[in-house]
Write an enzyme that holds these catalytic residues in place. Structure first.
Site, PDB file in Angstrom:
ATOM      1  N   GLU A 161      -3.938   0.258  -2.364  1.00 27.01           N
ATOM      2  CA  GLU A 161      -3.929  -1.039  -3.070  1.00 27.01           C
ATOM      3  C   GLU A 161      -5.323  -1.439  -3.540  1.00 27.01           C
ATOM      4  OE1 GLU A 161      -4.086  -0.684   0.094  1.00 27.01           O
ATOM      5  OE2 GLU A 161      -4.955  -2.422   1.127  1.00 27.01           O
ATOM      6  N   CYS A 198      -3.076   1.724   6.660  1.00 25.11           N
ATOM      7  CA  CYS A 198      -4.126   1.458   7.645  1.00 25.11           C
ATOM      8  C   CYS A 198      -3.505   0.873   8.925  1.00 25.11           C
ATOM      9  CB  CYS A 198      -5.196   0.572   7.014  1.00 25.11           C
ATOM     10  SG  CYS A 198      -6.754   0.564   7.909  1.00 25.11           S
ATOM     11  N   HIS A 230      -6.535   3.168   1.530  1.00 28.48           N
ATOM     12  CA  HIS A 230      -5.998   1.935   0.939  1.00 28.48           C
ATOM     13  C   HIS A 230      -5.680   2.122  -0.544  1.00 28.48           C
ATOM     14  CE1 HIS A 230      -6.681  -1.022   4.210  1.00 28.48           C
ATOM     15  NE2 HIS A 230      -7.608  -0.154   4.587  1.00 28.48           N
TER      16      HIS A 230
END
Lengths: 85, 217
Positions: free
Chosen positions: B196, B86, B194
């Site tokens: 994660e 990002c 994302h």
């Protein structure tokens, strides 16, 4: 040392979509202002710069514009430079 | 194996990355403050999401000059694995480690949603665990994720196999549906989604897990 006033105009390159500009153009029509054919949003950066001479000031501002103030991948820039008087 | 996570003023996904790596996968992490220069002992570096330096001027434009990134640049040039998520992807493009730029989403909205993606791992060392053409879903959360590059350069990137992640339903107007980009050697990956946030079934699926697990070799 002489002081210079500069104004760097940063604008999106013509090939880059400007959705914020389009939204603003739509708002202009809602305000009742007709005939706006194109509206592109950029930014203006004003600087005061000390330099030994105009050529040095110009060179420093060109570096600054090209490497920091604008991203040449998406933006063009132009520079106005005047000695403060 | 320790992974460095760069922390800029305004980063806000640094702890999510730490949770995914350390909490979910058991990979030790070390936070790297933006003024640090010591990357010794690190086997990979992550530039996390957020709003580095308030996204002043342009996303990633100020972060590019952080001392830690000089070291990250040499680390990447030596072949060290670098992942930009990002805002981290925006920083990588501003640094010139990846080409192009990320601009305001086509419809101006901040997009916060799950996004179906197609993976073309090519030589990307982060994506080796995914099949060519595999469909996955990862969360996106950005206002400035519209990938912008000149058409000829996009063609070159496609030919080099650098376009490794594409949106299936382009949410932001990205050229070539680009969601993630690798450098030609494959050690640097920048992506708007994302991974994660998709390493724990409780919070958003597991599709991101294999990306981070690639660090375990």
């Amino acid at each position: 040392m002489p002081l210079f006033n500069a104004r760097v105009q940063v604008s999106l390159r013509p090939s880059v979509l400007d959705p914020a500009g389009e939204a603003t153009r739509a708002a202009a029509a809602r305000l009742g202002v007709e005939g706006v054919q194109r509206l592109r949003i950029g930014k203006a950066i004003e600087l005061d710069l000390e330099a030994p001479d105009r050529a040095t000031a110009q060179a420093r501002l060109e570096l600054l514009s090209d490497r920091l103030l604008a991203n040449p991948v998406i933006e063009d820039w132009s520079l106005d430079l005047a000695e403060a008087g | 194996m320790t992974v460095g996570i760069v922390v800029f003023p305004g980063s806000n996904c640094d702890r999510d990355v730490a949770w995914a790596l350390e909490g979910c996968l058991g990979i030790p992490v070390r936070f790297l403050w933006h003024e640090e220069r010591d990357l010794s002992g690190l086997e990979a570096v992550v530039l996390p999401g957020g709003f580095s330096y308030g996204d002043y001027l342009r996303c990633g434009a100020i972060a590019r000059f952080a001392p830690v990134l000089e070291e990250v640049r040499s680390f990447a040039e030596r072949g060290g694995p670098v992942l930009g998520i990002c805002n981290g992807f925006q920083v990588l493009t501003e640094m010139g480690l990846l080409p192009g730029a990320l601009t305001r989403n086509r419809d101006l909205h901040f997009l916060c949603q799950s996004s179906p993606l197609e993976v073309q791992p090519g030589a990307c060392r982060w994506l080796g665990a995914y099949g060519a053409g595999e469909r996955i879903s990862l969360p996106i959360a950005h206002g400035e994720g519209r990938y912008q590059v000149e058409p000829e350069q996009l063609e070159r990137l496609e030919d080099q196999g650098c376009v490794v992640l594409r949106y299936v339903a382009n949410p932001n107007g990205s050229r070539g549906d680009v969601a993630g980009l690798s450098n030609p050697p494959g050690n640097v990956l920048g992506l708007m989604p994302h991974p994660e946030r998709a390493c724990d079934p409780v919070t958003g699926g597991l599709d991101g897990r294999r990306l981070l697990e690639s660090l375990l070799g």
